[in-house]
Design a protein around this motif. Structure first.
Motif, PDB file in Angstrom:
ATOM      1  N   ASP A  19       0.489  -0.909  -0.280  1.00  0.00           N
ATOM      2  CA  ASP A  19      -0.211   0.117  -0.369  1.00  0.00           C
ATOM      3  C   ASP A  19       0.730   1.237  -0.194  1.00  0.00           C
ATOM      4  N   VAL A  20       1.818   1.323   0.755  1.00  0.00           N
ATOM      5  CA  VAL A  20       2.556   2.344   0.802  1.00  0.00           C
ATOM      6  C   VAL A  20       3.318   2.502  -1.010  1.00  0.00           C
ATOM      7  N   HIS A  21       4.107   1.714  -1.474  1.00  0.00           N
ATOM      8  CA  HIS A  21       3.686   1.935  -2.816  1.00  0.00           C
ATOM      9  C   HIS A  21       3.056   2.450  -3.284  1.00  0.00           C
ATOM     10  N   LYS A  22       1.890   1.869  -3.587  1.00  0.00           N
ATOM     11  CA  LYS A  22       1.157   2.638  -4.522  1.00  0.00           C
ATOM     12  C   LYS A  22       0.620   3.829  -4.155  1.00  0.00           C
ATOM     13  N   HIS A  23       0.576   4.785  -2.801  1.00  0.00           N
ATOM     14  CA  HIS A  23       0.179   4.869  -2.532  1.00  0.00           C
ATOM     15  C   HIS A  23       1.458   6.287  -3.260  1.00  0.00           C
ATOM     16  N   LEU A  24       2.561   5.822  -2.921  1.00  0.00           N
ATOM     17  CA  LEU A  24       3.953   6.559  -3.622  1.00  0.00           C
ATOM     18  C   LEU A  24       3.641   6.980  -5.125  1.00  0.00           C
ATOM     19  N   VAL A  25       3.809   5.802  -6.120  1.00  0.00           N
ATOM     20  CA  VAL A  25       3.396   5.860  -7.348  1.00  0.00           C
ATOM     21  C   VAL A  25       1.723   6.303  -8.110  1.00  0.00           C
ATOM     22  N   GLU A  26       1.018   7.028  -6.768  1.00  0.00           N
ATOM     23  CA  GLU A  26      -0.298   7.439  -7.498  1.00  0.00           C
ATOM     24  C   GLU A  26       0.234   9.123  -6.739  1.00  0.00           C
ATOM     25  N   GLU A  27       0.506   9.600  -6.371  1.00  0.00           N
ATOM     26  CA  GLU A  27       1.399  10.690  -6.128  1.00  0.00           C
ATOM     27  C   GLU A  27       2.632  11.152  -7.092  1.00  0.00           C
ATOM     28  N   CYS A  28       3.131  10.533  -7.685  1.00  0.00           N
ATOM     29  CA  CYS A  28       4.301  10.195  -8.681  1.00  0.00           C
ATOM     30  C   CYS A  28       3.375  10.586  -9.793  1.00  0.00           C
ATOM     31  N   ARG A  29       2.174  10.197  -9.686  1.00  0.00           N
ATOM     32  CA  ARG A  29       1.272  10.214 -11.337  1.00  0.00           C
ATOM     33  C   ARG A  29       1.422  11.558 -11.485  1.00  0.00           C
ATOM     34  N   THR A  30       0.725  12.304 -10.210  1.00  0.00           N
ATOM     35  CA  THR A  30       0.337  14.309  -9.824  1.00  0.00           C
ATOM     36  C   THR A  30       2.092  14.998 -10.377  1.00  0.00           C
ATOM     37  N   GLY A  31       2.979  14.170  -9.958  1.00  0.00           N
ATOM     38  CA  GLY A  31       4.201  14.682 -10.055  1.00  0.00           C
ATOM     39  C   GLY A  31       4.881  15.179  -8.968  1.00  0.00           C
ATOM     40  N   SER A  32       4.838  14.115  -7.369  1.00  0.00           N
ATOM     41  CA  SER A  32       5.290  14.707  -7.023  1.00  0.00           C
ATOM     42  C   SER A  32       7.081  14.584  -6.935  1.00  0.00           C
ATOM     43  N   ARG A  33       7.652  15.631  -6.413  1.00  0.00           N
ATOM     44  CA  ARG A  33       8.729  14.680  -5.673  1.00  0.00           C
ATOM     45  C   ARG A  33       9.135  14.572  -5.212  1.00  0.00           C
ATOM     46  N   ALA A  35       7.507  12.232  -3.256  1.00  0.00           N
ATOM     47  CA  ALA A  35       7.046  10.625  -3.774  1.00  0.00           C
ATOM     48  C   ALA A  35       7.973  10.118  -4.886  1.00  0.00           C
ATOM     49  N   GLN A  36       8.522  11.395  -5.701  1.00  0.00           N
ATOM     50  CA  GLN A  36       9.746  10.461  -6.357  1.00  0.00           C
ATOM     51  C   GLN A  36      10.484   9.937  -5.434  1.00  0.00           C
ATOM     52  N   TYR A  37      11.256  10.853  -5.197  1.00  0.00           N
ATOM     53  CA  TYR A  37      12.507  10.859  -4.005  1.00  0.00           C
ATOM     54  C   TYR A  37      12.588   9.708  -3.220  1.00  0.00           C
ATOM     55  N   GLU A  38      11.152   9.609  -2.669  1.00  0.00           N
ATOM     56  CA  GLU A  38      10.856   8.616  -1.018  1.00  0.00           C
ATOM     57  C   GLU A  38      10.734   6.925  -2.405  1.00  0.00           C
ATOM     58  N   LEU A  39      10.013   7.386  -3.642  1.00  0.00           N
ATOM     59  CA  LEU A  39      10.240   5.819  -4.519  1.00  0.00           C
ATOM     60  C   LEU A  39      11.656   5.672  -4.367  1.00  0.00           C
ATOM     61  N   TYR A  40      12.657   6.579  -5.063  1.00  0.00           N
ATOM     62  CA  TYR A  40      13.964   6.112  -5.337  1.00  0.00           C
ATOM     63  C   TYR A  40      15.017   5.871  -4.205  1.00  0.00           C
ATOM     64  N   LYS A  41      14.631   6.673  -3.261  1.00  0.00           N
ATOM     65  CA  LYS A  41      15.146   6.069  -1.855  1.00  0.00           C
ATOM     66  C   LYS A  41      14.822   4.923  -1.549  1.00  0.00           C
ATOM     67  N   LEU A  42      13.455   4.652  -1.991  1.00  0.00           N
ATOM     68  CA  LEU A  42      13.184   2.539  -1.680  1.00  0.00           C
ATOM     69  C   LEU A  42      13.913   1.950  -2.548  1.00  0.00           C
ATOM     70  N   TYR A  43      14.212   1.439  -4.022  1.00  0.00           N
ATOM     71  CA  TYR A  43      14.837   1.061  -4.967  1.00  0.00           C
ATOM     72  C   TYR A  43      15.867   0.854  -5.232  1.00  0.00           C
ATOM     73  N   ALA A  44      15.962   2.410  -5.043  1.00  0.00           N
ATOM     74  CA  ALA A  44      17.610   3.429  -5.882  1.00  0.00           C
ATOM     75  C   ALA A  44      19.163   2.070  -5.540  1.00  0.00           C
TER      76      ALA A  44
END
Length: 104
Positions: A19-33, A35-44
């Protein structure tokens, strides 16, 4: 008993994790920087590892990593959610790594 508690804890963690990831991905769709940074930290780190296994070069792996995240964030609308964001991103990393390998 103990194992039941453990299983319930693991199940809770798994659903929260997804769910955390899904919510970050949804925020990413709106162009949230953010959320992008959070996903980057999770997967880099994991994605860097994938690129390194193919390229065996830190510099090239870092380039592929940056490229892949930029691509993923620009093309986030094409992510349908039929796989995890991680596996979708991994495909991008692998493709970019293999393309770079061919160019050598």
């Amino acid at each position: 008993g103990m194992s039941l508690v453990l299983n319930q804890t693991i199940n809770t963690l798994n659903t929260e994790y997804i769910d955390v990831h899904k919510h970050l991905v949804e925020e990413c769709r709106t162009g949230s920087r953010k959320a992008q940074y959070e996903l980057y930290k999770l997967y880099a780190r994991a994605m860097f590892g994938v690129a390194m296994r193919i390229l065996n070069s830190q510099g090239e792996a870092e380039d592929v990593l940056q490229d892949s995240f930029l691509d993923a964030f620009q093309k986030i609308d094409t992510f349908k959610g039929d796989s995890t964001f991680g596996s979708w991103l991994k495909r991008i990393v692998i493709n970019k790594s293999l393309n770079l390998l061919k160019k050598r």
